[in-house]
Design a protein around this motif. Structure first.
Motif, PDB file in Angstrom:
ATOM      1  N   VAL A  70       0.874  -1.162   0.000  1.00  0.00           N
ATOM      2  CA  VAL A  70       0.000   0.000   0.000  1.00  0.00           C
ATOM      3  C   VAL A  70       0.914   1.215   0.000  1.00  0.00           C
ATOM      4  N   VAL A  71       0.651   2.172  -0.880  1.00  0.00           N
ATOM      5  CA  VAL A  71       1.444   3.391  -0.933  1.00  0.00           C
ATOM      6  C   VAL A  71       0.553   4.555  -0.509  1.00  0.00           C
ATOM      7  N   LEU A  72       0.895   5.168   0.616  1.00  0.00           N
ATOM      8  CA  LEU A  72       0.189   6.359   1.083  1.00  0.00           C
ATOM      9  C   LEU A  72       0.823   7.569   0.436  1.00  0.00           C
ATOM     10  N   SER A  73       0.025   8.495  -0.025  1.00  0.00           N
ATOM     11  CA  SER A  73       0.567   9.694  -0.644  1.00  0.00           C
ATOM     12  C   SER A  73      -0.330  10.887  -0.376  1.00  0.00           C
ATOM     13  N   ASN A  74       0.297  12.034  -0.093  1.00  0.00           N
ATOM     14  CA  ASN A  74      -0.472  13.264   0.049  1.00  0.00           C
ATOM     15  C   ASN A  74      -0.490  14.051  -1.262  1.00  0.00           C
ATOM     16  N   TYR A  75       0.046  13.472  -2.340  1.00  0.00           N
ATOM     17  CA  TYR A  75      -0.027  14.106  -3.666  1.00  0.00           C
ATOM     18  C   TYR A  75      -1.390  13.781  -4.267  1.00  0.00           C
ATOM     19  N   LEU A  76      -2.165  14.804  -4.624  1.00  0.00           N
ATOM     20  CA  LEU A  76      -3.472  14.585  -5.221  1.00  0.00           C
ATOM     21  C   LEU A  76      -3.524  14.997  -6.684  1.00  0.00           C
ATOM     22  N   ALA A  77      -2.942  16.132  -7.033  1.00  0.00           N
ATOM     23  CA  ALA A  77      -2.959  16.611  -8.411  1.00  0.00           C
ATOM     24  C   ALA A  77      -2.017  17.800  -8.533  1.00  0.00           C
ATOM     25  N   ASP A  78      -1.603  18.094  -9.766  1.00  0.00           N
ATOM     26  CA  ASP A  78      -0.723  19.245 -10.004  1.00  0.00           C
ATOM     27  C   ASP A  78      -1.468  20.575  -9.883  1.00  0.00           C
ATOM     28  N   ALA A  79      -2.647  20.646 -10.459  1.00  0.00           N
ATOM     29  CA  ALA A  79      -3.407  21.898 -10.451  1.00  0.00           C
ATOM     30  C   ALA A  79      -4.095  22.091  -9.099  1.00  0.00           C
ATOM     31  N   PRO A  80      -3.930  23.248  -8.474  1.00  0.00           N
ATOM     32  CA  PRO A  80      -4.546  23.486  -7.154  1.00  0.00           C
ATOM     33  C   PRO A  80      -6.054  23.251  -7.132  1.00  0.00           C
ATOM     34  N   ALA A  81      -6.774  23.670  -8.163  1.00  0.00           N
ATOM     35  CA  ALA A  81      -8.224  23.474  -8.189  1.00  0.00           C
ATOM     36  C   ALA A  81      -8.572  21.987  -8.240  1.00  0.00           C
ATOM     37  N   ASP A  82      -7.802  21.212  -9.009  1.00  0.00           N
ATOM     38  CA  ASP A  82      -8.036  19.772  -9.080  1.00  0.00           C
ATOM     39  C   ASP A  82      -7.742  19.114  -7.740  1.00  0.00           C
ATOM     40  N   ALA A  83      -6.652  19.524  -7.101  1.00  0.00           N
ATOM     41  CA  ALA A  83      -6.287  18.964  -5.795  1.00  0.00           C
ATOM     42  C   ALA A  83      -7.378  19.262  -4.772  1.00  0.00           C
ATOM     43  N   GLU A  84      -7.935  20.466  -4.810  1.00  0.00           N
ATOM     44  CA  GLU A  84      -8.992  20.835  -3.869  1.00  0.00           C
ATOM     45  C   GLU A  84     -10.246  19.998  -4.107  1.00  0.00           C
ATOM     46  N   ALA A  85     -10.604  19.790  -5.374  1.00  0.00           N
ATOM     47  CA  ALA A  85     -11.775  18.966  -5.694  1.00  0.00           C
ATOM     48  C   ALA A  85     -11.554  17.527  -5.227  1.00  0.00           C
ATOM     49  N   LEU A  86     -10.379  17.002  -5.461  1.00  0.00           N
ATOM     50  CA  LEU A  86     -10.073  15.638  -5.020  1.00  0.00           C
ATOM     51  C   LEU A  86     -10.050  15.536  -3.501  1.00  0.00           C
ATOM     52  N   ARG A  87      -9.555  16.562  -2.831  1.00  0.00           N
ATOM     53  CA  ARG A  87      -9.531  16.570  -1.368  1.00  0.00           C
ATOM     54  C   ARG A  87     -10.957  16.475  -0.812  1.00  0.00           C
TER      55      ARG A  87
END
Length: 132
Positions: free
Chosen positions: A54-71
């Protein structure tokens, strides 16, 4: 041709809280802990289950808006489910409850033939645990 599961990625809002959950509460072993700038990837595995991680990662996306939506989706538990199995489902469940983990379903005999439970990890991911 053969194919096998190698690793599964689990998104984490708080990587340290996720590490505590998966390592300290579920009992996985840390294989690797890599950081790069603000991001971190932690590879964990169950003892005796070589080749599956299992790989835990706090990387969600490059674009801030995409990362916020994924969060937002992550917090709701909408990004997927991780399944584990335990030889002592009731004992593990009791440890998770004692630690204050959010319970979605107590250990239950399911109509499809397994006994399992469901909880949320600190980021909101659904974690199901089957009785081995």
């Amino acid at each position: 041709m053969t194919i096998a599961i190698s690793r599964c990625f689990v998104a984490a809002n708080d990587i340290d809280a996720a590490l505590t959950f998966y390592r300290d509460l579920l009992g996985l072993d840390v294989l690797n802990d890599v950081g790069q700038e603000d991001f971190r990837w932690i590879t964990l595995a169950a003892s005796g289950q070589d080749g599956v991680a299992v790989v835990l990662s706090n990387y969600l996306a490059d674009a801030p808006a995409d990362a916020e939506a994924l969060r937002g989706l992550l917090t709701k538990g909408a990004l997927g489910t991780v399944h584990f199995r335990s030889g002592d489902l009731d004992g593990l469940f009791a440890r998770l409850v004692e630690a204050g983990v959010e319970v979605l379903e107590k250990p239950t005999d399911q109509f499809w033939g397994v006994r399992d439970c469901a909880v949320r990890d600190p980021s909101g991911n659904v974690v199901r645990i089957d009785q081995a």
